[in-house]
Design an enzyme around this catalytic site. Structure first.
Site, PDB file in Angstrom:
ATOM      1  N   HIS A 106       0.865  -0.881  -0.315  1.00 20.29           N
ATOM      2  CA  HIS A 106      -0.684   0.067   0.084  1.00 20.29           C
ATOM      3  C   HIS A 106       0.768   0.993   0.276  1.00 20.29           C
ATOM      4  CE1 HIS A 106      -3.558   1.872   2.020  1.00 20.29           C
ATOM      5  NE2 HIS A 106      -4.044   1.768   0.618  1.00 20.29           N
ATOM      6  N   ASP A 154      -5.638   3.776   3.735  1.00 18.61           N
ATOM      7  CA  ASP A 154      -7.178   4.557   3.884  1.00 18.61           C
ATOM      8  C   ASP A 154      -7.409   4.964   5.009  1.00 18.61           C
ATOM      9  OD1 ASP A 154      -6.444   3.365   1.201  1.00 18.61           O
ATOM     10  OD2 ASP A 154      -7.337   1.117   1.551  1.00 18.61           O
ATOM     11  N   HIS A 194     -14.181   4.405   0.553  1.00 20.73           N
ATOM     12  CA  HIS A 194     -13.152   4.651   1.312  1.00 20.73           C
ATOM     13  C   HIS A 194     -11.905   5.994   0.520  1.00 20.73           C
ATOM     14  CE1 HIS A 194     -10.528   2.059  -0.654  1.00 20.73           C
ATOM     15  NE2 HIS A 194      -9.239   2.848  -0.417  1.00 20.73           N
ATOM     16  N   HIS A 219      -8.696   7.294  -0.476  1.00 24.56           N
ATOM     17  CA  HIS A 219      -7.357   6.646  -0.197  1.00 24.56           C
ATOM     18  C   HIS A 219      -5.730   8.063  -0.512  1.00 24.56           C
ATOM     19  CE1 HIS A 219      -3.576   5.070  -1.847  1.00 24.56           C
ATOM     20  NE2 HIS A 219      -2.777   5.906  -2.129  1.00 24.56           N
TER      21      HIS A 219
END
Length: 263
Positions: A156, A160, A235, A237
């Site tokens: 990642h 998030d 969500h 990011h």
């Protein structure tokens, strides 16, 4: 020796003539020092004459009265001049004090205004240098560098924030929008160049509310969260970068904390 008068109507000498003669006679006798026995009765008679017929006494009385009047007038004029001068001085002093009070009030108002302006500028600078979380009252649902096959890099590149679709997304600080549109796997995304030279990215938005070149301030709404692009659910990011390009990411949690944002 006898004296004769011209024929015609005989008139008694006027008071002015008699008085003048009396004064002249007295003056002459006094000057020569000769006062004869024959003249004594006449002199006695003249001396007994009323004061208003005595030319010398009347002249002296008139002179004293006029001098007193002149003195009184001069005194009155001097007093009036002194009072006028005092009044003028008092008015000038009152005017000076009023002007001084006006000047002091103006200076005080100017200082207060300047102080307020300084305070406002300081508050604005503080506000513009303040950072906030991109989603109010949320939390990090996926950490930075978390491993998963969902990301092409294998980990990642941001964090998030938990957010339902349509939640307000804020600029975390002051900066200028350098990208606003479709970002591939990021879906609808925004990239902002921050005033400190770093970059922040906001991905998977359902709506974009800013355009390229627009300046933004801390807490300003820039879009709404969503589920566009490569996602498993709605969500936000969020990434912190050293450049506007993918792959220049830095730890977004440490980045926000370094700017006073507790997450």
């Amino acid at each position: 020796m006898a004296f004769t008068r011209a024929t015609g109507k005989h008139r008694r000498p006027s008071r002015l003539t008699r008085t003048t003669a009396q004064v002249a006679g007295v003056a002459a006798l006094t000057t020569t020092g000769v006062i004869g026995g024959l003249a004594a009765p006449a002199l006695a008679a003249d001396t007994a004459a009323p004061a208003d017929q005595n030319g010398l006494t009347q002249a002296i009385a008139i002179g004293d009265t006029l001098a007193a009047q002149i003195d009184a007038q001069a005194t009155a004029q001097k007093k009036a001049a002194e009072e006028a001068a005092a009044q003028k001085k008092a008015e000038a002093e009152a005017k000076r004090r009023a002007e001084e009070a006006r000047r002091e009030a103006a200076e005080k108002a100017a200082k207060e205004r300047e102080a307020k302006e300084r305070a406002a500028r300081a508050a604005e600078r503080k506000r513009l240098n303040t950072y906030v979380a991109p989603i109010s009252g949320s939390y990090v649902s996926t950490a930075y560098k978390a491993s998963s096959g969902l990301w092409s890099s294998g980990s990642h590149t941001g964090i998030d924030f938990h957010a339902a679709s349509g939640t307000t997304v804020h600029a975390v600080g002051s900066g200028t929008v350098v990208e606003a549109g479709w970002g591939g796997a990021y879906g609808n995304n925004i990239v902002i160049k921050m005033n400190d030279g770093t970059y922040t990215q906001y991905g998977h938005l359902s709506s974009i509310g800013v355009s390229v070149g627009q300046s933004v301030t801390p807490g300003q709404q820039i879009g709404l969260s969503g589920a566009t692009g490569n996602v498993t659910g709605p969500h936000l990011h969020f990434e912190a970068r050293t450049t506007p390009e993918y792959g220049s990411d830095i730890d977004p949690v440490a980045y926000l904390r370094s700017h006073g944002v507790g997450i």
